[in-house]
Write a protein that holds these residues in place. Sequence first.
Motif, PDB file in Angstrom:
ATOM      1  N   TYR A 144       0.962  -1.188  -0.037  1.00 36.21           N
ATOM      2  CA  TYR A 144       0.152  -0.112   0.052  1.00 36.21           C
ATOM      3  C   TYR A 144       0.758   1.331   0.198  1.00 36.21           C
ATOM      4  O   TYR A 144       2.076   1.038   0.310  1.00 36.21           O
ATOM      5  N   ASN A 145       0.321   2.302  -0.349  1.00 31.66           N
ATOM      6  CA  ASN A 145       1.121   3.512  -0.361  1.00 31.66           C
ATOM      7  C   ASN A 145      -0.064   4.692   0.235  1.00 31.66           C
ATOM      8  O   ASN A 145      -0.981   5.124  -0.581  1.00 31.66           O
ATOM      9  N   LEU A 146       0.213   5.058   1.259  1.00 26.31           N
ATOM     10  CA  LEU A 146      -0.863   5.957   1.913  1.00 26.31           C
ATOM     11  C   LEU A 146       0.004   7.077   2.856  1.00 26.31           C
ATOM     12  O   LEU A 146       0.588   6.626   3.657  1.00 26.31           O
ATOM     13  N   LYS A 147       0.096   8.038   2.571  1.00 30.58           N
ATOM     14  CA  LYS A 147       0.894   9.241   3.094  1.00 30.58           C
ATOM     15  C   LYS A 147       0.574   9.443   4.533  1.00 30.58           C
ATOM     16  O   LYS A 147      -0.675   9.233   4.921  1.00 30.58           O
ATOM     17  N   LYS A 169     -12.808   4.326   1.186  1.00 30.49           N
ATOM     18  CA  LYS A 169     -12.095   5.294   1.758  1.00 30.49           C
ATOM     19  C   LYS A 169     -11.313   4.758   2.933  1.00 30.49           C
ATOM     20  O   LYS A 169     -11.571   3.841   3.790  1.00 30.49           O
ATOM     21  N   TRP A 170     -10.091   5.362   3.034  1.00 33.26           N
ATOM     22  CA  TRP A 170      -9.034   4.907   4.047  1.00 33.26           C
ATOM     23  C   TRP A 170      -9.512   5.121   5.443  1.00 33.26           C
ATOM     24  O   TRP A 170      -8.905   4.553   6.442  1.00 33.26           O
ATOM     25  N   LEU A 184      -5.809   7.982   9.979  1.00 29.75           N
ATOM     26  CA  LEU A 184      -6.064   7.475   8.780  1.00 29.75           C
ATOM     27  C   LEU A 184      -6.712   8.785   7.855  1.00 29.75           C
ATOM     28  O   LEU A 184      -7.839   9.208   8.230  1.00 29.75           O
ATOM     29  N   THR A 187      -8.568   9.782   2.282  1.00 27.86           N
ATOM     30  CA  THR A 187      -8.079   9.447   0.695  1.00 27.86           C
ATOM     31  C   THR A 187      -8.927   8.335   0.219  1.00 27.86           C
ATOM     32  O   THR A 187      -9.061   7.435   0.880  1.00 27.86           O
ATOM     33  N   ILE A 189      -9.531   4.911  -1.929  1.00 27.03           N
ATOM     34  CA  ILE A 189      -8.724   3.832  -1.906  1.00 27.03           C
ATOM     35  C   ILE A 189      -8.808   3.495  -3.422  1.00 27.03           C
ATOM     36  O   ILE A 189      -9.796   3.478  -3.838  1.00 27.03           O
ATOM     37  N   ASP A 246      -0.950   7.709  -4.401  1.00 29.21           N
ATOM     38  CA  ASP A 246      -1.153   7.897  -2.954  1.00 29.21           C
ATOM     39  C   ASP A 246      -2.607   7.182  -2.788  1.00 29.21           C
ATOM     40  O   ASP A 246      -3.630   7.691  -3.617  1.00 29.21           O
ATOM     41  N   GLY A 247      -2.890   6.416  -1.794  1.00 32.67           N
ATOM     42  CA  GLY A 247      -4.058   5.578  -1.580  1.00 32.67           C
ATOM     43  C   GLY A 247      -4.141   4.498  -2.252  1.00 32.67           C
ATOM     44  O   GLY A 247      -5.330   4.002  -2.064  1.00 32.67           O
TER      45      GLY A 247
END
Length: 375
Positions: A144-147, A169-170, A184, A187, A189, A246-247
């Motif tokens: 995963y890639n989540l800022k 949604k994250w 969280l 962002t 998904i 991202d997300g």
Amino acid sequence: MMLQRTNRLRAVALGAIAVSGALVLTACGSDDNSGDSGSDSTTKAASKISCDGDGNLLASGSSAQKNAMDVWTQTYQSACSGTQLNYKPTGSGAGITEFLQGKTAFAGSDSALKPDEMEESKKVCTNSQAVDLPMVGGPIAVTYNLKGVDDLVLDAETLAKIFDSKITKWNDPAIKKLNPDAELPSTAIQAFHRSDESGTTDNFTKYLNHAAPDAWKYEPAKKWDGKGGQGADGSSGIATNVKQNDGAIGYAELSYATGNDLNTVKLDTGASEPVEATTDNASKAIADAKVVGTGKDLSLELNYKTKAEGAYPMVLVTYEIVCEKGNKKETLDATKSFLKYTASDAGQKALADKDYAPIPDEIIGKVRSTIDSLS
């Protein structure tokens, strides 16, 4: 019902064989996640290989084992320059198709042949049929890639809903519940799945189907059946898209996560602590597998519902698929020679730093015996 095994995978040697210089493989694409660890180990390993046969040896299939094939091919070619080995990481489905059409000496697949495919193999395996040879294992990492989020826990039900577009949604309550201390974001998904027929997809959906049957109603398959999401070609395509967005979230063999410096999800399996995607943790799950193939076929059944401490159940085993009898005379010797190396102690230990787990001793011993008997 799964049978418990007391044997565990042998300790993996720390020394590993690097891919250096130009590979003889063609059609490698952009999947190379390897690093150099020196050519001396390659030379030592190559000196132990017994070379038989020569000419061109064509194979294709699993992209999850592509990084393993890079290592094996480099070492084998160092010893056996008379054989030109070309492994194309086209995906398990495409690899099986080419093998069943008689175009390749063997196929790589992250799933064993299905009954109809085994029946079809009798057309290319003269007076015989194909056999599944488990050659290497490892975890399927959920990348995963989540800022702002470097530590993430998910369970099978939540994963199923994410990849079926039911959680979008994250900051969804289900994800928050599993990650109470994480900040969280809202962002959106972006869930990426394989666009090609893939054994990795087959194993990933087997996990979802077995571990969260109420949330994942689809039958496990190489072709993606979930709703929504975005398709990407090959394990490298998944890794690239996750890294660039991202997300994003996706699934791939672990080496594609580590090779692209991607975060991976820890699984809440019901054990006391969430389980990380590592080869050691995958080994605890693979060692719980049982052989369900008949005769010399060595297809395995994995326990996707295990709650054993430290066992990571989202695993795959990559098979090399070859005719038991009736192999083409011009490629038989080279095929056996190469597969003997990959199943040897040296071949299994060569993958220590590539995030693969060797096959347990009891099973790999049967693999070696079957390779010896190929004709």
